[in-house]
Design a protein around this motif. Structure first.
Motif, PDB file in Angstrom:
ATOM      1  N   GLU A   1       7.719  -8.920  12.672  1.00 41.78           N
ATOM      2  CA  GLU A   1       9.149  -8.960  13.001  1.00 41.78           C
ATOM      3  C   GLU A   1       9.954  -9.537  11.837  1.00 41.78           C
ATOM      4  OE1 GLU A   1      12.205 -11.398  15.940  1.00 41.78           O
ATOM      5  OE2 GLU A   1      10.057 -11.417  16.390  1.00 41.78           O
ATOM      6  N   TYR A   2       9.464 -10.645  11.269  1.00 37.64           N
ATOM      7  CA  TYR A   2      10.206 -11.294  10.181  1.00 37.64           C
ATOM      8  C   TYR A   2      10.041 -10.548   8.859  1.00 37.64           C
ATOM      9  CZ  TYR A   2      11.802 -15.067  13.083  1.00 37.64           C
ATOM     10  OH  TYR A   2      12.452 -15.776  14.061  1.00 37.64           O
ATOM     11  N   ARG A   3       8.916  -9.877   8.677  1.00 35.14           N
ATOM     12  CA  ARG A   3       8.752  -9.039   7.477  1.00 35.14           C
ATOM     13  C   ARG A   3       9.822  -7.962   7.437  1.00 35.14           C
ATOM     14  NH1 ARG A   3       6.669  -4.219   5.905  1.00 35.14           N
ATOM     15  NH2 ARG A   3       6.003  -3.662   8.007  1.00 35.14           N
ATOM     16  N   LYS A   4      10.092  -7.361   8.598  1.00 36.22           N
ATOM     17  CA  LYS A   4      11.114  -6.309   8.672  1.00 36.22           C
ATOM     18  C   LYS A   4      12.520  -6.905   8.631  1.00 36.22           C
ATOM     19  CE  LYS A   4       8.096  -3.235  11.346  1.00 36.22           C
ATOM     20  NZ  LYS A   4       7.763  -2.746  12.700  1.00 36.22           N
ATOM     21  N   LYS A   5      12.716  -7.967   9.388  1.00 44.11           N
ATOM     22  CA  LYS A   5      14.051  -8.561   9.511  1.00 44.11           C
ATOM     23  C   LYS A   5      14.573  -9.076   8.173  1.00 44.11           C
ATOM     24  CE  LYS A   5      14.850 -11.080  13.230  1.00 44.11           C
ATOM     25  NZ  LYS A   5      14.884 -12.247  14.156  1.00 44.11           N
ATOM     26  N   LEU A   6      13.686  -9.694   7.364  1.00 42.78           N
ATOM     27  CA  LEU A   6      14.106 -10.264   6.084  1.00 42.78           C
ATOM     28  C   LEU A   6      13.754  -9.358   4.911  1.00 42.78           C
ATOM     29  CD1 LEU A   6      14.207 -12.786   8.014  1.00 42.78           C
ATOM     30  CD2 LEU A   6      13.789 -14.139   5.968  1.00 42.78           C
ATOM     31  N   ASN A   7      13.276  -8.141   5.220  1.00 40.97           N
ATOM     32  CA  ASN A   7      12.975  -7.154   4.179  1.00 40.97           C
ATOM     33  C   ASN A   7      12.036  -7.719   3.105  1.00 40.97           C
ATOM     34  OD1 ASN A   7      13.109  -4.668   2.862  1.00 40.97           O
ATOM     35  ND2 ASN A   7      14.894  -5.280   1.627  1.00 40.97           N
ATOM     36  N   ILE A   8      10.914  -8.294   3.557  1.00 39.11           N
ATOM     37  CA  ILE A   8       9.908  -8.825   2.637  1.00 39.11           C
ATOM     38  C   ILE A   8       9.105  -7.650   2.087  1.00 39.11           C
ATOM     39  CG2 ILE A   8       7.897 -10.334   2.388  1.00 39.11           C
ATOM     40  CD1 ILE A   8       8.998 -11.928   4.818  1.00 39.11           C
ATOM     41  N   LYS A   9       9.182  -7.451   0.781  1.00 45.17           N
ATOM     42  CA  LYS A   9       8.514  -6.305   0.158  1.00 45.17           C
ATOM     43  C   LYS A   9       7.041  -6.628  -0.069  1.00 45.17           C
ATOM     44  CE  LYS A   9      12.786  -4.812  -2.056  1.00 45.17           C
ATOM     45  NZ  LYS A   9      13.550  -4.762  -3.307  1.00 45.17           N
ATOM     46  N   THR A  10       6.179  -6.035   0.733  1.00 46.47           N
ATOM     47  CA  THR A  10       4.752  -6.316   0.688  1.00 46.47           C
ATOM     48  C   THR A  10       4.002  -5.176   1.368  1.00 46.47           C
ATOM     49  OG1 THR A  10       3.030  -7.791   1.546  1.00 46.47           O
ATOM     50  CG2 THR A  10       5.046  -7.672   2.810  1.00 46.47           C
ATOM     51  N   PRO A  11       2.767  -4.891   0.938  1.00 51.07           N
ATOM     52  CA  PRO A  11       1.976  -3.851   1.615  1.00 51.07           C
ATOM     53  C   PRO A  11       1.656  -4.206   3.062  1.00 51.07           C
ATOM     54  CG  PRO A  11       1.016  -4.419  -0.513  1.00 51.07           C
ATOM     55  CD  PRO A  11       2.077  -5.419  -0.239  1.00 51.07           C
TER      56      PRO A  11
END
Length: 509
Positions: free
Chosen positions: A390-400
């Protein structure tokens, strides 16, 4: 036309699941200062690690030509033997060794295997004079500030007969004066015939020292420009870096400020080692709901000390004063107390104190809120995965993926992981200490947007920054600190750099 000292052709470097560099080309002329720009994760540091042998020949595709000769470096020593020396963002000095020992470590001045300390001291003095550092060669590195340590690193490079000096974010941790001194030194080294490649996010510094600039984006070469002939502006560089115009460096926001949420009264603290020395005196301040409150001050003003002493007394001795949350006094005697009362602190040093670099994104995000994810001491791993995604998408964390180790992320994405960790903890008061340090303009804008969104949700934000334009662009109200005291309070509409600087230089007298 100057000779080309370095050419990198078709450099491609792949890590598991990530193509860090894709067919990158770079040409550097002899005797110039060549800037390398790009967003965090664009591939700048990776390219320089390929060049210096950190990533050895065979681990990448493409060719390196130095002075016209093809180079296949197996390690750093081989590149240094040719005069290519890299100074990384995280300095590689040994704190408890002397300046002289650090400078000649691995390159000892010896006679038949016995170190010649007299020769070591004489050469160290000569090198320190060259870089403008007035210190004894016997001084331990731990006794030096970061600015002086940076000069020791350059002296160490000069001891290796450097021909091409690579500086990765050399001023990221320096104050304004130390940054200016370092840039002047780089220009002086240019006059001595030394070629430099400088990686920096500070576009004003690039304009001051660089002859040429190459821009990378998403692991590819975008363009190389001559700083004079091509009339390069900051806006041109930014557009090349992010792929679009950034007409406004700070996202627009209409503040919705409510009641007082947090208050500090008569706050004092002493130095943790020198207990008779007060570092904070009579601090009185408050934050309202939905308000971004800035703290401005020069290096050593006490900003970080204030933040850490509030956050669970994690800095200082003999701490006195009162803290109020929603008008009721609270006692934040530990970091756990602070978290339980809804106070969070994003440290200025994310690598040492904000993240567990060897652990994955998932675990770093959940770390401060394991109680929310566990029942009877057992973590619900499925829910932990859902939260991290959820937070990877919400904060646009660029990671595989969320199982990526945080040490492999760019600085901007590491900072987003730190923010995710604290946002998930659902604080009411969020202290941000240099939240955009070492981060490119595109990632800065994203973090500013996140901060604005948190304020719009009713959080109280304390925003500490050394960059006055950032303070002016983000904050609704600003406290100014000098020598451990608050020396000014300014509303946004009345704030200018001149007004803030006047209070920042006001001493205790």
């Amino acid at each position: 036309m100057r000779d080309i000292i370095l050419e990198m052709r078709g450099i491609t470097k792949t890590f598991p699941g990530v193509k860090a560099l894709s067919n990158v080309n770079l040409k550097v002329a002899e005797g110039e200062i060549h800037a390398l720009c790009g967003e965090n994760g664009a591939g700048k540091s990776t390219l320089m690690k390929v060049l210096s042998g950190v990533y050895p020949h065979g681990s990448y595709e493409g060719d390196i030509l130095f002075k016209g000769n093809v180079c296949e470096f197996k390690d750093i020593k081989q590149s240094e033997d040719l005069g290519i020396v890299i100074i990384h963002q995280e300095l590689a000095l040994i704190p408890y060794l002397s300046i002289a020992e650090n400078i000649f470590l691995g390159n000892e001045q010896n006679n038949r295997g016995i170190i010649n300390w007299n020769e070591t001291t004489i050469k160290t003095k000569e090198l320190l004079k060259t870089v403008g550092l007035d210190e004894s060669p016997a001084t331990k590195v731990i006794e030096l500030g970061v600015g002086k340590q940076q000069l020791v690193e350059i002296a160490k490079a000069l001891s290796k007969q450097v021909k091409l000096l690579i500086l990765d974010e050399p001023t990221a941790a320096l104050n304004e004066d130390d940054s200016e001194n370092l840039l002047d030194l780089i220009l002086e080294l240019k006059n001595q015939g030394i070629t430099s490649i400088i990686i920096s996010h500070k576009l004003n510094e690039i304009k001051k020292v660089a002859d040429s600039v190459t821009i990378l984006r998403d692991g590819r070469t975008i363009q190389t420009m001559d700083m004079v002939k091509d009339e390069v502006t900051e806006d041109v560089i930014i557009k090349g870096m992010v792929g679009r115009d950034l007409t406004n460096r700070y996202p627009e926001r209409v503040p919705k400020i409510g009641d007082k949420i947090f208050e500090v009264k008569n706050w004092e603290a002493s130095h943790p080692q020198q207990e008779d020395r007060k570092v904070l005196e009579q601090i009185n301040m408050h934050i309202r709901k939905g308000e971004i409150v800035g703290i401005a001050g020069l290096m050593g003003a006490g900003r970080t000390e204030l933040a850490m002493s509030i956050f669970g007394r994690s800095y200082g001795k003999h701490i006195k004063g009162q803290l109020f949350l929603h008008g009721k006094e609270v006692h934040l005697n530990s970091i756990s107390d602070a978290i339980e009362h809804g106070v969070a602190y994003v440290t200025e040093d994310r690598k040492h104190y904000g993240l567990i670099l060897m652990d994955d994104i998932k675990r770093n995000i959940s770390l401060t809120s394991l109680k929310k994810l566990s029942r009877r001491g057992v973590i619900n791993e499925q829910e932990e995965v859902l939260v991290a995604e959820e937070y990877r998408k919400k904060l646009n964390i660029k990671t595989p993926g969320i199982l990526q180790k945080t040490m492999n992320l760019s600085g901007g994405n590491q900072q987003k992981v730190v923010l995710s960790k604290w946002i998930y903890a659902q604080p009411e008061v969020l202290i941000l200490d240099e939240p955009t340090r070492g981060i490119d303009v595109g990632a800065k804008y994203e973090i500013y947007s996140i901060v604005n969104q948190l304020a719009d949700e009713g959080k109280g934000i304390l925003f500490i920054s050394s960059e006055l334009p950032e303070i002016l662009g983000m904050c609704d109200r600003i406290y100014v600190m000098s020598e451990g005291r608050i020396t000014g309070e300014v509303n946004r509409e009345d704030a200018t750099q001149e007004v803030l600087m006047k209070s920042m230089t006001r001493g205790r007298g």
